[in-house]
Design a protein around this motif. Structure first.
Motif, short mmCIF file in Angstrom:
data_model
loop_
_atom_site.label_atom_id
_atom_site.label_comp_id
_atom_site.label_asym_id
_atom_site.label_seq_id
_atom_site.Cartn_x
_atom_site.Cartn_y
_atom_site.Cartn_z
N GLY A 1 5.53 21.45 -11.33
CA GLY A 1 6.74 21.89 -10.67
C GLY A 1 6.80 21.20 -9.47
N LEU A 2 6.38 19.84 -9.25
CA LEU A 2 6.17 19.36 -8.20
C LEU A 2 7.22 18.15 -8.02
N LYS A 3 7.66 17.63 -6.76
CA LYS A 3 8.32 16.51 -6.44
C LYS A 3 7.71 15.72 -5.39
N GLU A 4 8.30 14.52 -5.22
CA GLU A 4 7.74 13.63 -4.33
C GLU A 4 7.95 14.22 -2.82
N PRO A 5 6.73 14.46 -1.99
CA PRO A 5 6.95 15.13 -0.86
C PRO A 5 7.89 14.25 0.33
N MET B 1 0.82 -1.18 0.09
CA MET B 1 0.12 0.15 0.01
C MET B 1 1.00 1.28 0.00
N LEU B 2 0.70 2.01 -1.05
CA LEU B 2 1.56 3.17 -1.28
C LEU B 2 0.81 4.53 -1.85
N VAL B 3 1.50 5.44 -2.49
CA VAL B 3 0.96 6.43 -3.15
C VAL B 3 1.47 6.45 -4.44
N ILE B 4 0.66 6.39 -5.72
CA ILE B 4 1.00 6.33 -7.13
C ILE B 4 0.81 7.91 -7.59
N TYR B 5 1.56 8.10 -8.38
CA TYR B 5 1.51 9.66 -8.87
C TYR B 5 1.53 9.83 -10.33
N ASN B 6 1.17 10.63 -11.03
CA ASN B 6 1.37 10.92 -12.40
C ASN B 6 2.40 11.81 -12.69
N LYS B 7 3.47 11.12 -13.28
CA LYS B 7 4.76 12.11 -13.44
C LYS B 7 4.77 13.37 -14.16
N ASP B 8 4.02 13.32 -15.21
CA ASP B 8 3.91 14.14 -16.05
C ASP B 8 3.12 15.23 -15.46
N ILE B 9 2.08 15.09 -14.65
CA ILE B 9 1.35 16.29 -13.86
C ILE B 9 2.37 16.78 -12.87
N PHE B 10 3.01 15.99 -12.04
CA PHE B 10 3.84 16.69 -11.21
C PHE B 10 4.92 17.34 -11.89
N ASP B 11 5.46 17.00 -13.08
CA ASP B 11 6.53 17.63 -13.75
C ASP B 11 5.87 19.07 -13.99
N ALA B 12 4.61 19.02 -14.63
CA ALA B 12 4.09 20.31 -15.36
C ALA B 12 3.70 21.27 -14.25
N ALA C 1 1.60 20.23 -2.15
CA ALA C 1 1.44 20.02 -3.46
C ALA C 1 -0.14 19.73 -3.63
N SER C 2 -0.95 19.09 -2.80
CA SER C 2 -2.27 18.86 -3.06
C SER C 2 -2.84 20.41 -3.45
N GLU C 3 -2.56 21.39 -2.67
CA GLU C 3 -3.20 22.76 -2.94
C GLU C 3 -2.73 23.46 -4.48
N LYS C 4 -1.53 23.00 -4.64
CA LYS C 4 -1.18 23.47 -5.96
C LYS C 4 -1.68 22.78 -7.15
N LEU C 5 -1.88 21.51 -6.83
CA LEU C 5 -2.85 20.71 -8.01
C LEU C 5 -4.29 21.27 -8.09
N LYS C 6 -4.83 21.52 -6.91
CA LYS C 6 -6.28 21.82 -6.66
C LYS C 6 -6.39 23.28 -7.34
#
Length: 412
Positions: free
Chosen positions: A152-156, A139-150, A165-170
């Motif tokens: 400017g996010l990195k793994e928290p 059990m873990l967190v999966i993330y979309n690399k393209d969305i993170f890169d677009a 990061a959640s606020e920025k995506l929202k």
């Protein structure tokens, strides 16, 4: 050559000559309908090396599998080789005497499997093992690399970084998480994927030692944080089912998804172009040990009443081999329980690395051995928590009280 051997077998059979163990057709039952093509490929590899043994692979709908299997075994029939559940699910079948005990004398490779893997397929009371473990899930967190890169996010590295990061995506019009909790078992996934780091290894160790229960502050505070992060789940997530949740992430509408390592292959199948990364949920501080929750997913067992014991054991020994484990990992994009398997897929290799810092997926591994089941209790209580019908403290109390019906350490 194989055709000649098989035609000879048919001719002898017609004359009423008894067949040796290797000249048999084995029935092999599973709940993994989606893996049928891959298993038929695995079976072909086995049959090519074992002329005279054929394996008929049959699959059943997962939710009905246990009932179908138990009914068949109780009637003295059933398959020769079968997928068996792990932990409490195994004990229900093994207790009835339906399965053949396995050990290093009839499956030598078992001796090299990880103790935690063997424990998943072993009766607690007798210490007898009944199945060859086939996979672990994380059990873990999966993330979309393209969305993170677009964005400017990195793994928290900390909880605050996850929130930021959640606020920025929202703010960018992207759902931070795609998860919903209408499908009951997803509530348990949320606890394993989000709360493991927050409750910590110390809590788990104390729980197992009988020094803590689910009213412990560490567990209760982890549940409070779980509830807090759901503000970044989709609107109406409590009514959002599992399949719809998957689609939100696979389609690129959500940046993250809390789930099991089993999701990776599925997301790739839904969207071959998706680029994914994974991480363990961070703690409050950067130096907190980041933990994932791990469990073993089932095993391969032999029907105690099989008429083809020698052939069945030969097949199960193949299923315990590194050759098979490597095919399993490569073809099913899953973490094989077989020791020594390498992972060509970078994400699987990363999952294997994260597993070095794990605690068990608590309710499945330790609290499905009695009634009420810990998983059933937890799933209902988390739904109440997320619906504002229970506080984290009340959830912890209700879990402890419910399990005290059969779990001795909680009866104090």
């Amino acid at each position: 050559m194989k055709k000649l051997i098989l035609s000879g077998i048919v001719a002898l059979s017609a004359l009423g000559v008894s067949m040796p163990a290797w000249a048999q057709e084995l029935s092999f039952w599973s709940w993994r309908q989606e893996d049928k093509a891959q298993y038929e490929k695995f079976i072909k590899a086995f049959e090519e090396k074992n002329p005279g043994i054929t394996v008929k692979f049959e699959t059943f709908e997962a939710t009905n599998y246990n009932t179908i299997l138990s009914t068949a075994l109780a009637g003295g029939s059933g398959p020769d080789v079968l997928f068996a559940r792990a932990y409490g699910g195994l004990e229900n079948v093994a207790n009835a005497g339906y399965l053949l005990p396995l050990d290093k004398s009839n499956v030598p490779a078992l001796e090299s499997f990880a103790p935690a893997a063997i424990a998943a397929e072993t009766m607690r009371s007798t210490k007898v093992t009944y199945a060859v473990p086939f996979a672990s899930q994380t059990m873990l967190v999966i993330y979309n690399k393209d969305i993170f890169d677009a964005n400017g996010l990195k793994e928290p590295e900390t909880w605050d970084e996850l929130v930021q990061a959640s606020e920025k995506l929202k703010g960018a019009g992207i759902m931070p998480f795609g998860n919903g909790t209408a499908t009951a078992w997803q509530n348990e996934v949320m606890v394993g994927g989000i709360a493991s780091t927050l409750m910590g290894r110390g809590f788990y160790d104390d729980l197992m030692a009988g020094k803590a229960d689910f009213t412990d502050k560490r567990y209760v505070e982890a549940l409070a944080k779980l509830k807090e992060i759901t503000k970044y789940f989709p609107d109406g997530f409590i009514g959002l089912d599992y399949a719809s949740s998957q689609q939100l992430f696979a389609s690129g509408m959500a940046g993250m998804f809390v789930g099991g390592s089993y999701e990776l292959a599925n997301f790739k199948k839904q969207n071959p172009d998706i680029k994914m990364g994974i991480f363990a949920m961070p703690g409050m501080k950067a130096d907190d040990e980041k933990l994932v929750a791990q469990y073993f997913d089932g095993g391969y067992a032999v029907n105690a009443k099989t008429q083809h014991k020698e052939a069945a054991l030969k097949f199960v020994n193949f299923l315990a081999s590194q050759e098979f484990g490597q095919m399993f990992a490569d073809e099913l994009n899953n973490i094989s329980a077989v020791p020594g398997v390498s992972f060509k897929d970078p994400l699987l290799a990363e999952v294997a690395e994260l597993n070095k810092n794990s605690i068990p997926y608590i309710m499945l591994v330790h609290f499905r051995f009695g009634e009420p089941s810990g998983s059933v209790l937890l799933q209902g209580e988390i739904q109440k928590l997320l619906s504002d019908k229970a506080t984290p403290e009340e959830v912890g109390k209700n879990l402890t009280t419910g399990l005290a019906a059969w779990y001795e350490p909680f009866k104090k």
